[in-house]
Scaffold this motif. Structure first.
Motif, mmCIF file in Angstrom:
data_model
loop_
_atom_site.group_PDB
_atom_site.id
_atom_site.type_symbol
_atom_site.label_atom_id
_atom_site.label_comp_id
_atom_site.label_asym_id
_atom_site.label_seq_id
_atom_site.Cartn_x
_atom_site.Cartn_y
_atom_site.Cartn_z
ATOM 1 N N PRO A 1 36.863 9.134 -27.774
ATOM 2 C CA PRO A 1 35.477 8.721 -27.586
ATOM 3 C C PRO A 1 35.047 7.714 -28.649
ATOM 4 C CG PRO A 1 35.687 11.065 -27.214
ATOM 5 C CD PRO A 1 37.020 10.595 -27.716
ATOM 6 N N GLY A 2 34.649 6.529 -28.181
ATOM 7 C CA GLY A 2 34.224 5.472 -29.085
ATOM 8 C C GLY A 2 35.282 4.450 -29.418
ATOM 9 N N PHE A 3 36.543 4.688 -29.012
ATOM 10 C CA PHE A 3 37.621 3.796 -29.430
ATOM 11 C C PHE A 3 38.718 3.693 -28.366
ATOM 12 C CE2 PHE A 3 35.741 5.455 -33.297
ATOM 13 C CZ PHE A 3 35.617 4.311 -34.083
ATOM 14 N N ILE B 1 48.772 -6.074 -31.391
ATOM 15 C CA ILE B 1 47.902 -4.960 -31.773
ATOM 16 C C ILE B 1 46.481 -5.288 -31.348
ATOM 17 C CG2 ILE B 1 47.009 -3.603 -33.715
ATOM 18 C CD1 ILE B 1 49.581 -4.693 -35.265
ATOM 19 N N VAL B 2 45.833 -4.360 -30.650
ATOM 20 C CA VAL B 2 44.427 -4.532 -30.272
ATOM 21 C C VAL B 2 43.696 -3.232 -30.568
ATOM 22 C CG1 VAL B 2 42.783 -4.996 -28.429
ATOM 23 C CG2 VAL B 2 44.949 -6.236 -28.489
ATOM 24 N N LEU B 3 42.591 -3.342 -31.310
ATOM 25 C CA LEU B 3 41.758 -2.200 -31.670
ATOM 26 C C LEU B 3 40.321 -2.516 -31.285
ATOM 27 C CD1 LEU B 3 43.188 -1.735 -35.291
ATOM 28 C CD2 LEU B 3 43.906 -0.511 -33.232
ATOM 29 N N ALA B 4 39.647 -1.554 -30.651
ATOM 30 C CA ALA B 4 38.277 -1.806 -30.208
ATOM 31 C C ALA B 4 37.453 -0.533 -30.358
ATOM 32 C CB ALA B 4 38.259 -2.286 -28.758
ATOM 33 N N ASN B 5 36.153 -0.698 -30.544
ATOM 34 C CA ASN B 5 35.289 0.471 -30.745
ATOM 35 C C ASN B 5 34.328 0.660 -29.586
ATOM 36 O OD1 ASN B 5 33.829 -1.815 -31.532
ATOM 37 N ND2 ASN B 5 32.612 -0.694 -33.050
ATOM 38 N N ALA B 6 34.909 0.944 -28.423
ATOM 39 C CA ALA B 6 34.146 1.301 -27.234
ATOM 40 C C ALA B 6 34.924 2.357 -26.475
ATOM 41 C CB ALA B 6 33.905 0.089 -26.340
ATOM 42 N N THR B 7 34.213 3.310 -25.893
ATOM 43 C CA THR B 7 34.880 4.373 -25.151
ATOM 44 C C THR B 7 35.619 3.827 -23.940
ATOM 45 O OG1 THR B 7 33.206 5.947 -25.871
ATOM 46 C CG2 THR B 7 34.512 6.555 -23.950
#
Length: 456
Positions: free
Chosen positions: A297-299, A314-320
Protein backbone atom coordinates in the motif's frame (compact mmCIF):
# COMPACT_ATOMS: atom_id res chain seq x y z
CA UNK A 1 34.01 5.04 -12.34
CA UNK A 2 31.24 3.92 -14.74
CA UNK A 3 31.06 5.68 -18.07
CA UNK A 4 28.23 8.17 -18.47
CA UNK A 5 25.49 7.46 -20.96
CA UNK A 6 25.24 9.48 -24.13
CA UNK A 7 22.97 12.54 -23.83
CA UNK A 8 20.64 11.09 -26.47
CA UNK A 9 20.24 7.89 -24.44
CA UNK A 10 19.65 9.81 -21.23
CA UNK A 11 16.99 11.92 -22.95
CA UNK A 12 15.08 8.79 -24.03
CA UNK A 13 15.27 7.36 -20.52
CA UNK A 14 14.02 10.60 -18.98
CA UNK A 15 11.13 10.77 -21.45
CA UNK A 16 10.12 7.21 -20.58
CA UNK A 17 9.88 7.82 -16.85
CA UNK A 18 8.24 11.22 -17.35
CA UNK A 19 5.48 9.59 -19.41
CA UNK A 20 5.17 6.81 -16.84
CA UNK A 21 4.82 9.23 -13.93
CA UNK A 22 2.33 11.49 -15.70
CA UNK A 23 0.15 8.80 -17.26
CA UNK A 24 0.32 6.69 -14.10
CA UNK A 25 -0.81 9.66 -11.98
CA UNK A 26 1.93 8.94 -9.50
CA UNK A 27 3.14 11.42 -6.83
CA UNK A 28 6.72 10.49 -7.67
CA UNK A 29 8.53 8.00 -9.83
CA UNK A 30 12.25 7.24 -9.83
CA UNK A 31 13.97 5.44 -12.69
CA UNK A 32 17.53 4.17 -12.74
CA UNK A 33 19.83 2.01 -14.85
CA UNK A 34 22.83 0.12 -13.52
CA UNK A 35 25.57 -1.56 -15.52
CA UNK A 36 27.99 -3.95 -13.83
CA UNK A 37 26.55 -2.90 -10.47
CA UNK A 38 27.17 0.83 -10.94
CA UNK A 39 24.48 3.43 -11.51
CA UNK A 40 24.94 4.91 -14.97
CA UNK A 41 21.73 6.92 -14.99
CA UNK A 42 19.11 7.98 -12.42
CA UNK A 43 16.32 10.54 -12.56
CA UNK A 44 13.07 11.24 -10.76
CA UNK A 45 9.80 12.96 -11.53
CA UNK A 46 7.29 14.40 -9.08
CA UNK A 47 7.69 14.88 -5.34
CA UNK A 48 8.31 12.31 -2.62
CA UNK A 49 6.45 14.12 0.17
CA UNK A 50 3.58 16.57 0.14
CA UNK A 51 3.23 19.53 -2.21
CA UNK A 52 6.41 20.94 -0.69
CA UNK A 53 8.34 17.71 -1.06
CA UNK A 54 11.50 17.18 -3.07
CA UNK A 55 12.26 15.34 -6.29
CA UNK A 56 13.49 11.78 -5.65
CA UNK A 57 17.12 10.83 -6.17
CA UNK A 58 19.34 7.73 -6.00
CA UNK A 59 19.45 7.87 -2.18
CA UNK A 60 15.67 8.23 -1.67
CA UNK A 61 14.11 5.23 0.05
CA UNK A 62 10.95 3.60 -1.29
CA UNK A 63 9.20 0.54 0.03
CA UNK A 64 10.09 -2.25 -2.41
CA UNK A 65 7.43 -4.79 -1.40
CA UNK A 66 7.87 -8.25 -2.88
CA UNK A 67 11.30 -7.46 -4.22
CA UNK A 68 12.16 -8.38 -0.61
CA UNK A 69 11.51 -12.00 -1.56
CA UNK A 70 14.65 -12.08 -3.67
CA UNK A 71 16.77 -11.19 -0.62
CA UNK A 72 15.13 -14.04 1.28
CA UNK A 73 15.84 -16.40 -1.63
CA UNK A 74 19.54 -15.45 -1.61
CA UNK A 75 19.73 -16.37 2.09
CA UNK A 76 18.23 -19.79 1.38
CA UNK A 77 20.58 -20.48 -1.55
CA UNK A 78 23.54 -19.46 0.61
CA UNK A 79 22.45 -21.99 3.24
CA UNK A 80 22.21 -24.65 0.54
CA UNK A 81 25.67 -23.79 -0.77
CA UNK A 82 27.08 -24.18 2.73
CA UNK A 83 25.45 -27.60 3.13
CA UNK A 84 23.13 -26.42 5.92
CA UNK A 85 20.08 -27.53 3.95
CA UNK A 86 19.01 -29.03 0.62
CA UNK A 87 16.41 -27.45 -1.62
CA UNK A 88 14.73 -30.84 -1.86
CA UNK A 89 14.32 -31.04 1.91
CA UNK A 90 10.75 -31.08 3.23
CA UNK A 91 9.86 -27.85 4.97
CA UNK A 92 8.62 -29.91 7.91
CA UNK A 93 12.23 -30.75 8.76
CA UNK A 94 12.79 -27.10 9.71
CA UNK A 95 9.26 -26.05 10.71
CA UNK A 96 7.85 -29.24 12.27
CA UNK A 97 4.86 -27.55 13.89
CA UNK A 98 3.28 -26.54 10.56
CA UNK A 99 0.95 -28.97 8.71
CA UNK A 100 2.71 -28.78 5.33
CA UNK A 101 3.04 -32.43 4.35
CA UNK A 102 5.65 -33.12 1.64
CA UNK A 103 6.17 -29.46 0.60
CA UNK A 104 9.84 -28.79 -0.19
CA UNK A 105 12.01 -25.71 0.13
CA UNK A 106 12.43 -25.56 -3.67
CA UNK A 107 8.64 -25.52 -4.08
CA UNK A 108 8.37 -22.55 -1.72
CA UNK A 109 11.02 -20.69 -3.74
CA UNK A 110 9.34 -21.37 -7.08
CA UNK A 111 5.72 -20.86 -5.92
CA UNK A 112 4.77 -24.47 -6.60
CA UNK A 113 4.08 -25.51 -3.00
CA UNK A 114 0.30 -25.36 -3.35
CA UNK A 115 0.02 -22.69 -0.65
CA UNK A 116 -2.47 -19.80 -0.70
CA UNK A 117 -1.51 -16.43 -2.13
CA UNK A 118 -2.37 -14.54 1.03
CA UNK A 119 -2.73 -14.91 4.79
CA UNK A 120 -6.03 -15.27 6.60
CA UNK A 121 -7.71 -11.89 7.33
CA UNK A 122 -6.90 -9.15 8.10
CA UNK A 123 -5.02 -7.97 5.00
CA UNK A 124 -1.40 -8.44 6.07
CA UNK A 125 0.02 -5.53 4.07
CA UNK A 126 -2.00 -2.89 5.95
CA UNK A 127 -1.91 -4.12 9.56
CA UNK A 128 0.79 -4.51 12.18
CA UNK A 129 2.33 -7.95 12.35
CA UNK A 130 1.49 -8.28 16.05
CA UNK A 131 -1.95 -9.48 14.95
CA UNK A 132 -0.21 -12.72 13.91
CA UNK A 133 1.91 -13.64 16.93
CA UNK A 134 2.71 -17.17 15.69
CA UNK A 135 4.26 -18.22 12.38
CA UNK A 136 1.34 -20.61 11.89
CA UNK A 137 -0.96 -17.57 11.77
CA UNK A 138 0.26 -16.70 8.26
CA UNK A 139 -1.36 -19.86 6.83
CA UNK A 140 -5.02 -20.53 6.16
CA UNK A 141 -5.58 -24.29 6.22
CA UNK A 142 -8.96 -23.86 4.53
CA UNK A 143 -7.43 -22.14 1.49
CA UNK A 144 -5.15 -24.54 -0.38
CA UNK A 145 -5.07 -24.06 -4.18
CA UNK A 146 -3.80 -27.56 -4.94
CA UNK A 147 -1.28 -30.31 -4.20
CA UNK A 148 2.38 -29.40 -4.01
CA UNK A 149 4.48 -29.64 -7.13
CA UNK A 150 1.63 -29.61 -9.65
CA UNK A 151 1.30 -25.98 -10.71
CA UNK A 152 2.44 -22.42 -10.16
CA UNK A 153 0.50 -20.39 -7.61
CA UNK A 154 2.10 -17.22 -6.23
CA UNK A 155 2.31 -17.34 -2.45
CA UNK A 156 3.27 -14.60 -0.01
CA UNK A 157 3.12 -16.91 3.04
CA UNK A 158 5.62 -19.22 1.34
CA UNK A 159 8.31 -16.56 1.76
CA UNK A 160 7.36 -15.98 5.38
CA UNK A 161 8.18 -19.66 5.87
CA UNK A 162 11.46 -19.33 3.96
CA UNK A 163 12.41 -16.37 6.14
CA UNK A 164 11.68 -18.44 9.23
CA UNK A 165 13.85 -21.29 7.90
CA UNK A 166 16.73 -18.88 7.27
CA UNK A 167 16.34 -17.28 10.70
CA UNK A 168 16.18 -20.64 12.44
CA UNK A 169 19.21 -21.95 10.58
CA UNK A 170 21.25 -18.86 11.44
CA UNK A 171 19.96 -18.42 14.96
CA UNK A 172 19.25 -14.73 14.38
CA UNK A 173 16.20 -12.75 13.22
CA UNK A 174 15.55 -12.73 9.47
CA UNK A 175 16.60 -9.12 8.88
CA UNK A 176 19.78 -9.56 10.91
CA UNK A 177 20.76 -12.36 8.52
CA UNK A 178 19.91 -10.16 5.51
CA UNK A 179 21.95 -7.30 6.93
CA UNK A 180 25.10 -9.25 7.81
CA UNK A 181 25.12 -11.66 4.85
CA UNK A 182 23.89 -9.47 1.97
CA UNK A 183 23.59 -5.77 2.75
CA UNK A 184 26.87 -5.12 4.53
CA UNK A 185 29.10 -7.17 2.18
CA UNK A 186 27.42 -5.54 -0.84
CA UNK A 187 27.74 -2.01 0.56
CA UNK A 188 23.96 -1.55 0.68
CA UNK A 189 23.74 0.96 3.53
CA UNK A 190 20.26 2.31 2.73
CA UNK A 191 18.19 -0.88 2.74
CA UNK A 192 16.22 -1.18 5.98
CA UNK A 193 13.08 -2.82 7.40
CA UNK A 194 11.48 0.53 8.24
CA UNK A 195 11.88 3.92 6.48
CA UNK A 196 14.83 6.19 7.21
CA UNK A 197 15.06 9.73 5.80
CA UNK A 198 15.14 10.72 3.05
CA UNK A 199 12.24 8.51 2.07
CA UNK A 200 9.08 8.76 0.01
CA UNK A 201 5.65 8.88 1.62
CA UNK A 202 3.17 6.23 0.49
CA UNK A 203 -0.04 7.43 -1.14
CA UNK A 204 -3.26 6.15 -2.63
CA UNK A 205 -4.40 8.23 -5.60
CA UNK A 206 -8.16 8.68 -5.92
CA UNK A 207 -9.33 6.91 -9.10
CA UNK A 208 -11.59 9.77 -10.21
CA UNK A 209 -9.88 12.86 -8.79
CA UNK A 210 -6.34 14.15 -8.44
CA UNK A 211 -6.26 13.86 -4.66
CA UNK A 212 -4.19 11.73 -2.31
CA UNK A 213 -4.71 9.61 0.79
CA UNK A 214 -1.81 8.49 3.02
CA UNK A 215 -1.25 4.74 3.22
CA UNK A 216 -0.04 2.91 6.36
CA UNK A 217 3.46 1.45 6.47
CA UNK A 218 3.35 -1.12 9.29
CA UNK A 219 5.93 -3.62 10.45
CA UNK A 220 4.44 -6.85 9.05
CA UNK A 221 6.06 -9.19 11.57
CA UNK A 222 6.30 -12.80 10.38
CA UNK A 223 5.39 -11.67 6.85
CA UNK A 224 8.42 -9.36 6.62
CA UNK A 225 10.49 -11.76 4.44
CA UNK A 226 7.76 -11.46 1.80
CA UNK A 227 7.60 -7.67 1.48
CA UNK A 228 8.97 -5.52 4.29
CA UNK A 229 12.11 -3.86 2.97
CA UNK A 230 12.75 -0.24 2.01
CA UNK A 231 15.59 0.49 -0.40
CA UNK A 232 17.06 2.95 -2.89
CA UNK A 233 18.12 2.94 -6.53
CA UNK A 234 21.78 3.08 -5.49
CA UNK A 235 21.43 0.03 -3.24
CA UNK A 236 19.45 -1.95 -5.80
CA UNK A 237 22.17 -1.30 -8.36
CA UNK A 238 24.58 -3.07 -6.01
CA UNK A 239 22.06 -5.87 -5.49
CA UNK A 240 22.02 -6.42 -9.26
CA UNK A 241 25.70 -7.34 -8.99
CA UNK A 242 24.84 -9.90 -6.32
CA UNK A 243 22.19 -11.53 -8.51
CA UNK A 244 24.59 -11.59 -11.46
CA UNK A 245 27.09 -13.55 -9.34
CA UNK A 246 29.64 -10.73 -9.37
CA UNK A 247 29.99 -10.77 -5.57
CA UNK A 248 31.04 -14.38 -4.92
CA UNK A 249 31.43 -13.81 -1.19
CA UNK A 250 27.64 -13.42 -1.14
CA UNK A 251 26.46 -15.59 -4.05
CA UNK A 252 28.56 -17.61 -6.48
CA UNK A 253 28.12 -17.12 -10.21
CA UNK A 254 26.93 -20.72 -10.52
CA UNK A 255 24.27 -20.31 -7.83
CA UNK A 256 23.19 -16.97 -9.28
CA UNK A 257 22.69 -18.63 -12.67
CA UNK A 258 20.74 -21.45 -11.03
CA UNK A 259 18.35 -18.98 -9.40
CA UNK A 260 17.36 -17.59 -12.79
CA UNK A 261 16.67 -20.92 -14.47
CA UNK A 262 12.95 -21.48 -15.06
CA UNK A 263 11.26 -23.81 -12.60
CA UNK A 264 7.63 -22.95 -13.17
CA UNK A 265 5.47 -22.96 -15.12
CA UNK A 266 7.64 -24.00 -18.09
CA UNK A 267 11.14 -25.22 -18.82
CA UNK A 268 11.25 -24.98 -22.62
CA UNK A 269 11.90 -21.98 -24.85
CA UNK A 270 8.26 -21.14 -25.62
CA UNK A 271 7.32 -19.40 -22.38
CA UNK A 272 7.00 -15.66 -21.86
CA UNK A 273 6.87 -15.49 -18.05
CA UNK A 274 8.20 -18.05 -15.59
CA UNK A 275 9.72 -18.30 -12.12
CA UNK A 276 13.11 -19.46 -10.95
CA UNK A 277 14.29 -19.74 -7.35
CA UNK A 278 12.88 -16.56 -5.87
CA UNK A 279 13.10 -14.54 -9.09
CA UNK A 280 10.70 -13.91 -11.94
CA UNK A 281 11.77 -14.48 -15.56
CA UNK A 282 10.34 -12.62 -18.53
CA UNK A 283 11.02 -12.72 -22.25
CA UNK A 284 10.90 -9.25 -23.79
CA UNK A 285 11.44 -9.77 -27.49
CA UNK A 286 14.78 -11.54 -27.76
CA UNK A 287 15.89 -10.48 -24.30
CA UNK A 288 15.53 -12.59 -21.17
CA UNK A 289 15.07 -10.51 -18.05
CA UNK A 290 15.08 -11.69 -14.46
CA UNK A 291 14.22 -9.90 -11.27
CA UNK A 292 11.11 -9.12 -9.27
CA UNK A 293 8.37 -6.58 -8.79
CA UNK A 294 6.84 -5.30 -5.62
CA UNK A 295 3.72 -3.63 -4.33
CA UNK A 296 2.65 -2.57 -0.88
CA UNK A 297 0.00 0.00 0.00
CA UNK A 298 1.44 3.30 -1.18
CA UNK A 299 4.27 1.85 -3.26
CA UNK A 300 5.09 -0.13 -6.41
CA UNK A 301 8.52 -1.17 -7.66
CA UNK A 302 10.18 -3.16 -10.41
CA UNK A 303 13.69 -4.47 -10.88
CA UNK A 304 14.74 -6.24 -14.09
CA UNK A 305 18.25 -7.50 -14.91
CA UNK A 306 19.61 -8.59 -18.30
CA UNK A 307 22.59 -10.88 -17.77
CA UNK A 308 24.27 -10.62 -21.19
CA UNK A 309 24.26 -6.82 -21.14
CA UNK A 310 24.93 -6.70 -17.38
CA UNK A 311 22.13 -4.14 -17.15
CA UNK A 312 19.51 -3.51 -14.48
CA UNK A 313 16.42 -1.34 -14.85
CA UNK A 314 15.00 -0.01 -11.58
CA UNK A 315 11.70 1.82 -11.08
CA UNK A 316 10.36 2.95 -7.70
CA UNK A 317 7.09 4.82 -7.21
CA UNK A 318 4.96 5.94 -4.28
CA UNK A 319 1.43 5.11 -5.37
CA UNK A 320 -0.69 2.09 -4.51
CA UNK A 321 -1.72 1.68 -8.14
CA UNK A 322 -1.28 3.45 -11.46
CA UNK A 323 2.12 3.30 -13.15
CA UNK A 324 3.08 0.10 -14.98
CA UNK A 325 6.49 -0.04 -13.34
CA UNK A 326 7.30 -3.49 -14.72
CA UNK A 327 7.01 -2.33 -18.30
CA UNK A 328 8.85 0.92 -17.55
CA UNK A 329 11.79 -0.94 -15.97
CA UNK A 330 11.97 -3.34 -18.91
CA UNK A 331 11.90 -0.38 -21.30
CA UNK A 332 14.82 1.28 -19.48
CA UNK A 333 16.89 -1.86 -20.04
CA UNK A 334 15.86 -2.03 -23.70
CA UNK A 335 16.72 1.62 -24.36
CA UNK A 336 20.26 1.31 -23.02
CA UNK A 337 20.87 -2.14 -24.54
CA UNK A 338 19.77 -0.84 -27.95
CA UNK A 339 21.44 2.58 -27.86
CA UNK A 340 24.64 1.57 -26.08
CA UNK A 341 25.12 -2.21 -26.32
CA UNK A 342 27.79 -3.75 -24.16
CA UNK A 343 31.20 -4.13 -25.81
CA UNK A 344 32.36 -7.75 -25.82
CA UNK A 345 35.38 -8.56 -23.72
CA UNK A 346 38.53 -8.50 -25.86
CA UNK A 347 39.64 -11.90 -27.07
CA UNK A 348 42.88 -13.04 -25.49
CA UNK A 349 44.82 -16.23 -26.15
CA UNK A 350 45.37 -18.74 -23.39
CA UNK A 351 48.59 -18.04 -21.52
CA UNK A 352 49.25 -21.78 -21.18
CA UNK A 353 47.61 -24.96 -22.39
CA UNK A 354 47.79 -28.67 -21.88
CA UNK A 355 48.73 -30.54 -25.09
CA UNK A 356 46.40 -33.38 -24.07
CA UNK A 357 43.50 -30.93 -23.86
CA UNK A 358 44.42 -29.43 -27.22
CA UNK A 359 44.21 -32.94 -28.67
CA UNK A 360 40.54 -33.10 -27.67
CA UNK A 361 39.59 -30.12 -29.80
CA UNK A 362 38.23 -30.21 -33.32
CA UNK A 363 35.48 -32.19 -35.05
CA UNK A 364 33.81 -35.19 -33.45
CA UNK A 365 30.71 -37.19 -34.29
CA UNK A 366 27.76 -38.27 -32.21
CA UNK A 367 26.69 -41.06 -34.50
CA UNK A 368 26.43 -39.25 -37.83
CA UNK A 369 25.97 -35.79 -36.29
CA UNK A 370 29.08 -33.58 -36.54
CA UNK A 371 29.99 -31.49 -33.50
CA UNK A 372 32.97 -29.37 -32.54
CA UNK A 373 34.83 -29.54 -29.23
CA UNK A 374 36.63 -26.29 -28.39
CA UNK A 375 38.88 -25.33 -25.48
CA UNK A 376 38.30 -22.09 -23.62
CA UNK A 377 39.58 -20.28 -20.59
CA UNK A 378 39.87 -22.14 -17.28
CA UNK A 379 40.08 -25.48 -19.14
CA UNK A 380 36.39 -25.35 -20.06
CA UNK A 381 35.28 -27.45 -23.01
CA UNK A 382 32.39 -26.50 -25.27
CA UNK A 383 30.45 -28.86 -27.53
CA UNK A 384 28.61 -27.16 -30.42
CA UNK A 385 26.93 -28.33 -33.61
CA UNK A 386 28.72 -28.07 -36.94
CA UNK A 387 26.16 -26.81 -39.41
CA UNK A 388 23.41 -28.99 -37.95
CA UNK A 389 21.22 -28.91 -34.88
CA UNK A 390 22.97 -30.71 -32.06
CA UNK A 391 22.95 -30.91 -28.28
CA UNK A 392 25.31 -28.25 -27.02
CA UNK A 393 26.82 -27.32 -23.68
CA UNK A 394 29.78 -25.93 -21.79
CA UNK A 395 31.67 -28.29 -19.52
CA UNK A 396 33.56 -27.30 -16.39
CA UNK A 397 36.69 -29.29 -15.42
CA UNK A 398 36.42 -31.34 -12.23
CA UNK A 399 39.19 -32.45 -9.89
CA UNK A 400 38.84 -36.11 -10.93
CA UNK A 401 39.74 -35.41 -14.57
CA UNK A 402 36.16 -35.32 -15.85
CA UNK A 403 34.02 -32.34 -16.94
CA UNK A 404 30.58 -31.36 -15.67
CA UNK A 405 27.91 -29.99 -18.05
CA UNK A 406 26.79 -26.46 -17.22
CA UNK A 407 23.83 -25.85 -19.52
CA UNK A 408 21.33 -27.29 -21.94
CA UNK A 409 20.59 -30.99 -22.35
CA UNK A 410 23.92 -31.97 -20.79
CA UNK A 411 23.56 -29.81 -17.67
CA UNK A 412 24.91 -31.83 -14.74
CA UNK A 413 26.05 -34.69 -16.99
CA UNK A 414 29.63 -35.97 -16.88
CA UNK A 415 32.00 -35.80 -19.85
CA UNK A 416 34.77 -38.41 -19.74
CA UNK A 417 37.72 -38.98 -22.03
CA UNK A 418 38.10 -42.70 -22.71
CA UNK A 419 41.61 -43.71 -23.73
CA UNK A 420 42.94 -46.58 -25.77
CA UNK A 421 45.37 -49.11 -24.35
CA UNK A 422 48.31 -47.03 -25.62
CA UNK A 423 47.04 -43.93 -23.77
CA UNK A 424 45.75 -42.13 -26.84
CA UNK A 425 42.24 -40.68 -26.88
CA UNK A 426 39.73 -43.26 -28.01
CA UNK A 427 36.40 -41.51 -27.65
CA UNK A 428 34.47 -39.07 -25.49
CA UNK A 429 31.58 -40.24 -23.33
CA UNK A 430 28.88 -37.74 -22.24
CA UNK A 431 26.37 -39.47 -20.02
CA UNK A 432 26.72 -42.66 -22.13
CA UNK A 433 26.54 -40.76 -25.45
CA UNK A 434 29.70 -41.52 -27.40
CA UNK A 435 31.60 -39.02 -29.55
CA UNK A 436 34.03 -40.53 -32.07
CA UNK A 437 36.51 -39.02 -34.50
CA UNK A 438 34.74 -40.57 -37.50
CA UNK A 439 31.02 -41.21 -38.05
CA UNK A 440 30.43 -44.87 -37.14
CA UNK A 441 33.99 -45.96 -37.86
CA UNK A 442 34.27 -49.78 -37.46
CA UNK A 443 37.38 -49.46 -35.30
CA UNK A 444 35.69 -47.13 -32.81
CA UNK A 445 33.88 -48.36 -29.70
CA UNK A 446 30.37 -47.50 -30.82
CA UNK A 447 27.61 -48.80 -28.54
CA UNK A 448 25.74 -51.56 -30.32
CA UNK A 449 28.54 -52.00 -32.83
CA UNK A 450 28.75 -50.96 -36.46
CA UNK A 451 27.30 -52.93 -39.38
CA UNK A 452 30.27 -54.84 -40.90
CA UNK A 453 29.22 -53.78 -44.39
CA UNK A 454 29.92 -50.16 -43.43
CA UNK A 455 28.59 -47.19 -45.30
CA UNK A 456 27.04 -47.99 -48.68
Amino acid sequence: MPAELLPSTAAKLLHRIAVGQAHGRCPSLLGAVARDGDLVWCAGRGRVGSDTGTEPGPDTQYRIGSLTKTFTAVLIVRLRDEGALDLGDPVSRYLPDLPLGPVTIAQLLSHTAGLPSETPPPWWERVDGVCRPRLADVLDAASVPGPAGRAFHYSNPAFALLGAIAAGSRGVPWFEAVRTEILEPAGMVRTTPMPEPPHALGWAVHPWADVLLPEPTPDTGHMAPAGQLWSTAADLARFASVLLGDVPTILSAESAAEMREPCSPATDGTWQVAWGLGVQLRHCGERLLFGHGGSMPGFVSSFWVEADERLAGIVLANATAGPDVSTIAADLVEIVATEEPRLPDPWMPLTAHDPELLALTGPWYWGATPVAVTLGADRELRVTGLGVRARESRFRPEADGTWRGLEGYYRGETLRVIRNSDGSVGHVDIGSFVLTRQPYAPADRVPGGVDPAGWC
